[in-house]
Motif scaffolding. Sequence first.
Motif, short mmCIF file in Angstrom:
data_model
loop_
_atom_site.label_atom_id
_atom_site.label_comp_id
_atom_site.label_asym_id
_atom_site.label_seq_id
_atom_site.Cartn_x
_atom_site.Cartn_y
_atom_site.Cartn_z
N SER A 100 41.40 50.68 34.39
CA SER A 100 40.17 51.12 35.07
C SER A 100 39.27 49.97 35.50
O SER A 100 38.53 50.10 36.48
CB SER A 100 39.38 52.09 34.18
OG SER A 100 38.95 51.43 33.01
N CYS A 101 39.31 48.85 34.78
CA CYS A 101 38.36 47.75 35.05
C CYS A 101 39.02 46.41 35.37
O CYS A 101 38.30 45.44 35.63
CB CYS A 101 37.46 47.53 33.84
SG CYS A 101 36.49 48.95 33.36
N ASN A 102 40.34 46.34 35.29
CA ASN A 102 41.05 45.06 35.47
C ASN A 102 40.54 44.00 34.49
O ASN A 102 40.59 42.81 34.77
CB ASN A 102 40.93 44.56 36.91
CG ASN A 102 41.61 45.48 37.89
OD1 ASN A 102 42.78 45.83 37.71
ND2 ASN A 102 40.89 45.90 38.91
N ASN A 103 40.04 44.46 33.36
CA ASN A 103 39.54 43.57 32.31
C ASN A 103 40.70 43.30 31.36
O ASN A 103 41.09 44.16 30.60
CB ASN A 103 38.37 44.25 31.58
CG ASN A 103 37.73 43.36 30.54
OD1 ASN A 103 38.37 42.53 29.92
ND2 ASN A 103 36.45 43.57 30.32
N VAL A 104 41.24 42.07 31.43
CA VAL A 104 42.46 41.75 30.68
C VAL A 104 42.21 41.06 29.35
O VAL A 104 43.17 40.67 28.68
CB VAL A 104 43.42 40.89 31.53
CG1 VAL A 104 43.85 41.64 32.78
CG2 VAL A 104 42.79 39.56 31.89
N LYS A 108 33.20 41.93 27.04
CA LYS A 108 32.00 42.76 27.18
C LYS A 108 31.07 42.08 28.15
O LYS A 108 31.20 40.90 28.43
CB LYS A 108 31.33 42.92 25.83
CG LYS A 108 32.25 43.62 24.83
CD LYS A 108 31.53 44.55 23.96
CE LYS A 108 32.57 45.29 23.13
NZ LYS A 108 31.99 45.99 22.06
N GLY A 109 30.11 42.84 28.68
CA GLY A 109 29.15 42.17 29.53
C GLY A 109 28.60 42.96 30.69
O GLY A 109 27.93 42.40 31.53
N SER A 110 28.87 44.24 30.75
CA SER A 110 28.23 44.99 31.82
C SER A 110 26.76 45.17 31.46
O SER A 110 26.38 45.02 30.30
CB SER A 110 28.89 46.35 32.01
OG SER A 110 28.52 47.23 30.99
N TYR A 118 36.41 44.08 37.01
CA TYR A 118 36.84 43.16 38.07
C TYR A 118 37.52 43.97 39.16
O TYR A 118 38.10 45.02 38.91
CB TYR A 118 37.80 42.10 37.52
CG TYR A 118 37.16 41.19 36.49
CD1 TYR A 118 36.47 40.05 36.89
CD2 TYR A 118 37.23 41.49 35.14
CE1 TYR A 118 35.86 39.23 35.96
CE2 TYR A 118 36.63 40.66 34.19
CZ TYR A 118 35.96 39.54 34.61
OH TYR A 118 35.36 38.72 33.68
N SER A 119 37.50 43.45 40.37
CA SER A 119 38.08 44.15 41.52
C SER A 119 39.61 44.18 41.47
O SER A 119 40.22 45.13 41.93
CB SER A 119 37.65 43.50 42.83
OG SER A 119 36.26 43.57 42.96
N LYS A 126 41.33 35.44 36.01
CA LYS A 126 40.46 34.28 36.20
C LYS A 126 39.16 34.44 35.41
O LYS A 126 38.66 33.47 34.82
CB LYS A 126 40.16 34.07 37.68
CG LYS A 126 41.36 33.56 38.45
CD LYS A 126 41.02 33.39 39.93
CE LYS A 126 42.19 32.85 40.70
NZ LYS A 126 41.88 32.69 42.14
N GLY A 127 38.63 35.65 35.36
CA GLY A 127 37.42 35.91 34.58
C GLY A 127 37.63 35.67 33.10
O GLY A 127 36.76 35.12 32.41
#
Length: 171
Positions: A100-104, A108-110, A118-119, A126-127
């Motif tokens: 859902s978020c491309n958070n690998v 945290k941090g929204s 991430y898109s 990279k993030g």
Amino acid sequence: TSVSLNNNLVNNNVLNTSVIVAVDREIAEAKNLRAEVFDGLTLEELTDKLNRSLGKDLLAGKGELIATYSLSKGVSPYLVTAIMLHETGCKWKCSALVRSCNNVAGQKGSPSGGYKGYSTIDEGIKGAIDNLYNNFYAKGLTTVESIGPRYAQSNTWVSKINSYINQIRNR
């Protein structure tokens, strides 16, 4: 005069032949050089090693991106990959957070205190590497043991990440 001319010709031919042999030798030596980038591996070998560990889901085939971007930041590609595998489950099937978020990396941090989004998967990778560099490496925290207490609440995180690193290294 003709002897002198012949000597010059002979000397020039010897000189030219020596130069050609020297250049050929340098080219042959250059072909045998290994451009090792990490842990005694070339970029291609490192990429292949990471890809063998990244499973068959959303991180599959991302070894080159992980290797090149983490090395450009001075971050261990093994550590980054281990964190991604642990935080996402992508060794088998990636978690809902990744989907859902491309958070690998479980970052945290929204604004609402939730997880970052991430898109694309590449941006998420990279993030994760940027986060590891900016919040840990740049502050002198470069080992799993020094990163663990600030990265995760679990007291088993360090041993799990070290286990993943060993698996990656030995693939």
